[in-house]
Design a protein around this motif. Structure first.
Motif, short mmCIF file in Angstrom:
data_model
loop_
_atom_site.label_atom_id
_atom_site.label_comp_id
_atom_site.label_asym_id
_atom_site.label_seq_id
_atom_site.Cartn_x
_atom_site.Cartn_y
_atom_site.Cartn_z
N UNK A 223 0.83 -1.21 0.00
CA UNK A 223 0.00 0.00 0.00
C UNK A 223 0.86 1.25 0.00
N UNK A 224 1.94 1.24 0.77
CA UNK A 224 2.84 2.40 0.80
C UNK A 224 3.52 2.59 -0.55
N UNK A 225 3.96 1.49 -1.15
CA UNK A 225 4.68 1.59 -2.42
C UNK A 225 3.81 2.17 -3.53
N UNK A 226 2.55 1.82 -3.52
CA UNK A 226 1.65 2.33 -4.56
C UNK A 226 1.50 3.84 -4.46
N UNK A 227 1.30 4.35 -3.25
CA UNK A 227 1.18 5.80 -3.08
C UNK A 227 2.49 6.48 -3.46
N UNK A 228 3.62 5.92 -3.01
CA UNK A 228 4.92 6.53 -3.32
C UNK A 228 5.18 6.51 -4.82
N UNK A 229 4.75 5.45 -5.50
CA UNK A 229 4.94 5.38 -6.95
C UNK A 229 4.15 6.43 -7.69
N UNK A 230 2.91 6.63 -7.30
CA UNK A 230 2.11 7.69 -7.94
C UNK A 230 2.69 9.07 -7.64
N UNK A 231 3.22 9.24 -6.44
CA UNK A 231 3.85 10.52 -6.11
C UNK A 231 5.06 10.78 -7.00
N UNK A 232 5.79 9.73 -7.36
CA UNK A 232 6.98 9.90 -8.18
C UNK A 232 6.65 10.44 -9.57
N UNK A 233 5.40 10.27 -10.02
CA UNK A 233 5.01 10.76 -11.34
C UNK A 233 4.65 12.23 -11.35
N UNK A 234 4.38 12.81 -10.17
CA UNK A 234 3.96 14.21 -10.11
C UNK A 234 5.18 15.12 -10.15
N UNK A 235 5.09 16.24 -10.89
CA UNK A 235 6.21 17.20 -10.86
C UNK A 235 6.35 17.77 -9.46
N UNK A 236 7.55 17.70 -8.89
CA UNK A 236 7.76 18.30 -7.58
C UNK A 236 7.71 19.81 -7.72
N UNK A 237 7.35 20.47 -6.62
CA UNK A 237 7.15 21.92 -6.67
C UNK A 237 8.16 22.60 -5.78
N UNK A 238 8.60 23.79 -6.25
CA UNK A 238 9.49 24.57 -5.41
C UNK A 238 8.67 25.40 -4.44
N UNK A 239 9.29 26.28 -3.70
CA UNK A 239 8.59 27.05 -2.69
C UNK A 239 7.53 27.94 -3.25
N UNK A 240 7.65 28.31 -4.53
CA UNK A 240 6.64 29.19 -5.14
C UNK A 240 5.53 28.43 -5.80
N UNK A 241 5.53 27.09 -5.65
CA UNK A 241 4.45 26.30 -6.24
C UNK A 241 4.70 25.92 -7.67
N UNK A 242 5.92 26.22 -8.23
CA UNK A 242 6.19 25.89 -9.62
C UNK A 242 6.75 24.49 -9.71
N UNK A 243 6.42 23.82 -10.81
CA UNK A 243 6.89 22.45 -10.98
C UNK A 243 8.33 22.40 -11.45
N UNK A 244 9.09 21.43 -10.95
CA UNK A 244 10.42 21.17 -11.49
C UNK A 244 10.64 19.68 -11.45
N UNK A 245 11.72 19.21 -12.00
CA UNK A 245 11.78 17.79 -12.31
C UNK A 245 12.94 16.99 -11.82
N UNK A 246 13.09 16.76 -10.54
CA UNK A 246 14.17 15.91 -10.07
C UNK A 246 13.97 14.45 -10.41
N UNK A 247 12.79 14.09 -10.92
CA UNK A 247 12.56 12.68 -11.26
C UNK A 247 12.46 12.49 -12.76
N UNK A 248 13.12 13.33 -13.50
CA UNK A 248 13.02 13.24 -14.94
C UNK A 248 13.81 12.10 -15.52
N UNK A 249 13.52 11.79 -16.82
CA UNK A 249 14.25 10.72 -17.45
C UNK A 249 15.61 11.21 -17.92
N UNK A 250 15.82 12.54 -17.91
CA UNK A 250 17.06 13.08 -18.43
C UNK A 250 18.21 12.96 -17.46
N UNK A 251 17.97 12.82 -16.16
CA UNK A 251 19.07 12.66 -15.23
C UNK A 251 19.05 11.24 -14.67
#
Length: 989
Positions: free
Chosen positions: A526-554
């Protein structure tokens, strides 16, 4: 003579407001009006008056009332309102309501007939939108009115639906009138907030002044105001305090006791001294009870203990009376005007006014009240066997009145858990909160955990988080720790689906702390499923903007996605083995997205597994989710919408408006790509605002992007930018839709404006985003349009981009195969392989069968390279593309096609009037309107002189047109051209 007034007095301003509102609604401008006042002040009278005036205007009226028993009954006022109109008439069959019937069936039992799939709970917003659409259809001709009384007694679900209707009724022919007491609570909060937002009018009803009290007494006595005895007027004014209901009660008491009587000179009041004057409604009702037979009096006291509304079954259980005696006593109480049959339920009665039940209960000493409540609770428990939810609430209310808080708490908690399982999370939260306030210290924490889940599923994540965070520590691995961890996981899932990543991460950390270092396999799943879906969401910086530490490019991002996939696969198998089908479906859904990079066959296999699990365990929601995703994949692969239509049917049968809107959004995008622009526009116009009202944010953003893409593909740059502004405001540029925005919308829009450099810049931006984020949208241009443009410009990177796209799953999609096929043709033509280039064009054309606009764009782009390298049929392609874009209203591309034709030394058709009459085959060949006039006459085989006379042109001009026509149509001679004209005349299509 009567003890009730036949007219409304002292409410002229309110009646004027109602009239204004009814006239406004009749013109199509919706209104909401709340009447607020204490019990007996006249709210129901005004509601009844509004119904009467609506009937006079031939408006449909729906009327419902909340229960006054204190029971939490989801949607009771709405159920009663709809049943009051449709119980006999049946469901309206308007086609516009077809998508909303499953939701509406949740309110009207007679409409159900299996329309809502088992295991699916209609969301509040879906239900509210369905009700709004129903009201709009009912009011289409003359307006309609929905009256909801005693909202202060309503459940939270009803309040949420009413708030939705109030906020969205302004442009619909609907008047909503709600009545409520000024008691603190959700109903009053709603009314005050709506007034503050200017979405509703609020009118607080004050007490009648002395003149109005006299007028009301006169109406009750059928006399003029001057004929009311002054002493009687003073008595009523003093003790009723301007409350119309109490005026009637006290007047009835005066009449019953004979103190007020008619004599030869009119009405007279006998002065009996101050001590004989009833001090208020309680004493008045006590005196009236004293005049009833003892069995009837006892029955009414039991009924009042059960609440303002009571069932015959409960009354029978408590009194022990047989049906003959029971109904005889009920008839006697009805005849004296104390109770009346409840029109909403055949086996229920209601007191004439809520104050009546209160006054009857108050007439008993506290000890007798508690004893009667205790006896009633015991009798209902013994007679009912397995208690229903309503019966449990009634027993809990009686136990509370008897002073047994602990027993009442347990009953409320049990009903709350049942409602939570049934999807009524708002009502569940109310009951669990009530139970928690009565519980012992030992039971309070367990109820808090359930309450947190109910709050989260009701959309109140902050309250849920506070409840969980305030719980005392629990030893890791204990039963209490496991229950709390499960609550944290469920709240984390809700937060993830709402894109609230920070809160989801907090809940996951809390759950892992409670479960310790070695959670059980099903807990880890159950934990892994939630964490996996979270990994697909763009992480947000302090201003609410999306950025991509989980991208396929790195590398780190790719490894995280790979780890998420491994965990999800293990979670899916574990969940199936351990009997957790919901977690298994969530895991297979996640795997379907993560495995797309390796191909759609693997993704579809995951979805087929999800479908099988959902069907085996009758999980209707997840079954439909699987069908929707399978349909979307099929659409991307082939461009066809057959499986999406099947998924749409499943979503409709399920009764899920949110899923239905999502499927319609995909179908709208498919219509854009297929050139069915009118259909796409109809879907967007129908659903873009509705999806916002439903708070269906992901679909709302997608529909806004469809709107922008539609404008881009039609070359409407200003409309495209307006739609993109709305897309950005809805958070579109912080979502996973950015690649589509850049590549499918803005890049194609630039090409429609013949701005190839800007198109490449947009494609570069889409590619840069995809390299920084996990993206599963393969129509962004990276796998088709981008490589073609680079190869056309003879860039070194073009061939590498082509090879990369060809090797990826995205390169197998019909949309991309079309562009890659043309890129292959350009490369072959440039390398001198004219035959291979032609074969590549033909193969691309087969892939493009369902994409007319994109195909003609590809022809326009490729024709220049074919002209330069002398291969293919570039002149025919350009003429075909010019014809298409001219007819489609994209003059920039059509003009560019004509310019390239002129540069190639080819005649260009003039765009004069009458061109729309030319058959498509001849238009494509370049036949002009004047040449077509000559061509039409040839069916009768006239001579050049006859043609010249008919068209008022010279014979020499006719000869020029004849020569041009033979060249453009490929006719060998005049006779063949005449025969072709005759065939076209016989079959103009």
């Amino acid at each position: 003579m009567r003890a009730t007034s036949s007219v409304i007095v002292g409410r002229d301003a309110e009646i004027r407001l109602l009239d204004e509102a009814l006239e406004s609604v009749k013109r199509g401008a919706g209104r909401a009006l709340f009447l607020v006042g204490e019990a007996g002040i006249g709210k129901s009278r005004l509601a009844g008056e509004s119904a009467l005036r609506a009937y006079e205007r031939d408006m449909p009226v729906l009327r419902g009332r909340a229960t006054s028993t204190g029971l939490v009954v989801p949607f009771r006022p709405l159920v009663e309102a709809l049943s009051s109109r449709f119980r006999a008439a049946g469901a309206p069959d308007d086609p516009e309501l077809q998508p909303y019937r499953p939701a509406l069936a949740g309110l009207v039992p007679e409409w159900r007939s299996g329309t809502v799939a088992p295991g699916y709970a209609i969301s509040l917003v879906e239900l509210a939108e369905a009700l709004l659409r129903l009201l709009a259809v009912l009011g289409r001709e003359r307006g309609c009115v929905i009256l909801l009384e005693d909202l202060h007694d309503s459940d939270t679900e009803t309040i949420a639906v009413v708030e939705y209707v109030v906020d969205n009724v302004a442009e619909l022919p609907v008047l909503l009138v709600g009545t409520l007491r000024p008691d603190p609570g959700p109903a009053l909060d709603l009314a005050l907030a709506a007034e503050l937002r200017n979405t509703a009018d609020l009118r607080e009803l004050g007490p009648l002044d002395e003149a109005a009290v006299r007028d009301m007494a006169a109406a009750c006595l059928d006399v003029g105001p001057g004929e009311v005895p002054p002493a009687a007027h003073r008595h009523l004014a003093q003790w009723a305090a301007g409350n119309p209901y109490l005026v009637e009660v006290l007047l009835a008491d005066l009449l019953d006791t004979g103190r007020l009587s008619r004599a030869d000179g009119g009405w007279q009041l006998a002065e009996h001294g101050g001590a004989a004057v009833p001090p208020g409604a309680v004493r008045s009702w006590a005196r009236r009870l004293d005049r009833l037979d003892e069995p009837v009096r006892e029955l009414l006291l039991v009924a009042a203990t059960l609440g303002g509304r009571f069932s015959v079954g409960a009354l029978r259980a408590v009194t022990g009376l047989d049906d003959r005696a029971l109904f005889a006593h009920l008839r006697s109480a009805s005849e004296v005007g104390i109770i009346a049959p409840d029109g909403a339920a055949h086996d229920h009665y209601t007191f004439r006014h809520a104050l009546t039940a209160d006054a009857l209960r108050a007439s008993l000493p506290p000890a007798e009240q508690a004893a009667l409540a205790r006896r009633a609770a015991s009798a209902i428990k013994q007679s009912a066997g397995e208690l229903s939810g309503d019966q449990r609430q009634l027993v809990a209310t009686l136990q509370l009145a008897a002073g047994d808080k602990v027993a009442a708490s347990r009953q409320f908690a049990e009903v709350g858990r049942q409602m939570l399982d049934a999807g009524a999370s708002g009502s569940a939260a109310v009951l669990l909160e009530r139970a928690r306030g009565l519980a012992t210290d030992a039971e309070r924490d367990e109820m808090t955990v359930q309450l947190a889940i109910a709050q989260a599923e009701s959309g109140r994540l902050d309250e849920a988080a506070t409840l969980l965070d305030d719980l005392p520590p629990a030893p890791a691995g204990s039963r209490a720790a496991e229950e709390r961890a499960q609550a944290h996981i469920q709240v984390a899932w809700v937060a993830t689906m709402g894109e609230q990543q920070e809160e989801a991460h907090r809940r996951i950390r809390a759950a892992r702390t409670l479960l310790g270092a070695a959670p059980r396999p099903e807990q880890e799943a159950a934990l892994a499923v939630v964490e996996g879906h979270l990994a697909l969401l763009p992480e947000r910086d302090g201003g609410g903007r999306g950025h991509g530490p989980v991208g396929r490019g790195d590398d780190d991002g790719r490894e995280r996605l790979a780890a998420a996939e491994r965990s999800a696969r293990s979670a899916a198998l574990t969940a199936e083995q351990r009997g957790r089908p919901v977690v298994a479906c969530q895991a297979w859904q996640l795997l379907a997205m993560l495995s797309r990079e390796r191909g759609f066959d693997e993704a579809d296999a995951c979805l087929e597994r999800m479908l099988a699990v959902a069907e085996q365990h009758r999980l209707a929601v997840y079954r439909t989710e699987a069908l929707v995703r399978l349909g979307t994949n099929a659409f991307m692969r082939t461009g066809e919408a057959t499986r999406l239509e099947t998924a749409r049917t499943a979503a409709h049968e399920l009764g899920s408006l949110t899923l239905l809107q999502a499927v319609d959004g995909f179908l709208a995008m498919q219509s854009v790509l297929a050139g069915r622009w009118d259909r796409a526009r109809e879907v967007v116009e129908r659903l873009v605002e509705a999806s916002a009202r439903l708070q269906n944010l992901s679909t709302h953003r997608y529909l806004l992007l469809v709107d922008a893409t539609l404008a881009a593909h039609q070359g409407r740059a200003r409309d495209q930018e307006r739609a993109l502004v709305r897309f950005r405001r809805a958070g579109g540029e912080e979502s996973m839709l950015v690649p589509l925005q850049r590549g499918l919308c803005q890049a194609v829009g630039a090409l429609m404006g013949e701005d190839r450099e800007r198109a490449k810049a947009e494609l570069d931006a889409a590619l840069a985003w995809e390299r920084e984020h996990p993206s599963f949208f393969y129509l962004s241009g990276r796998y088709g349009l981008g490589p073609l443009l680079r190869i056309l410009d003879d860039e070194d990177a073009g061939r590498e981009a082509y090879r990369e796209a060809l090797a990826s799953p995205g390169g197998q999609l019909a949309w991309n195969r079309m562009f890659l096929g043309m890129a292959d043709a350009v490369q072959r033509g440039r390398d001198g392989d004219a035959a291979g280039a032609q074969r590549a064009v033909e193969q691309a054309g087969r892939a493009a069968a369902v994409f007319p606009q994109a195909w003609h764009l590809a022809l326009r782009l490729t024709a220049e390279a074919a002209l330069a390298d002398s291969w293919g049929e570039p002149v025919a392609w350009l003429r075909t593309a010019e014809e298409y874009f001219h007819e489609a209203g994209v003059p920039t591309v059509a003009g560019a096609c004509r310019a390239v034709l002129r540069q190639a030394g080819v005649s260009v058709p003039q765009r004069r009037g009458g061109r729309e009459r030319i058959p498509a085959e001849l238009r494509t060949a370049g036949v002009t309107p004047r040449e077509y006039e000559v061509f039409v006459l040839l069916a009768e085989r006239p001579g050049n002189q006859q043609i010249a006379q008919s068209l008022c042109i010279s014979p020499r001009t006719v000869e020029k047109h004849m020569a041009s026509l033979m060249l453009k149509t490929g006719s060998a001679d005049r006779a063949a051209l005449c025969a072709l004209s005759a065939r076209c005349a016989a079959d103009p299509h």
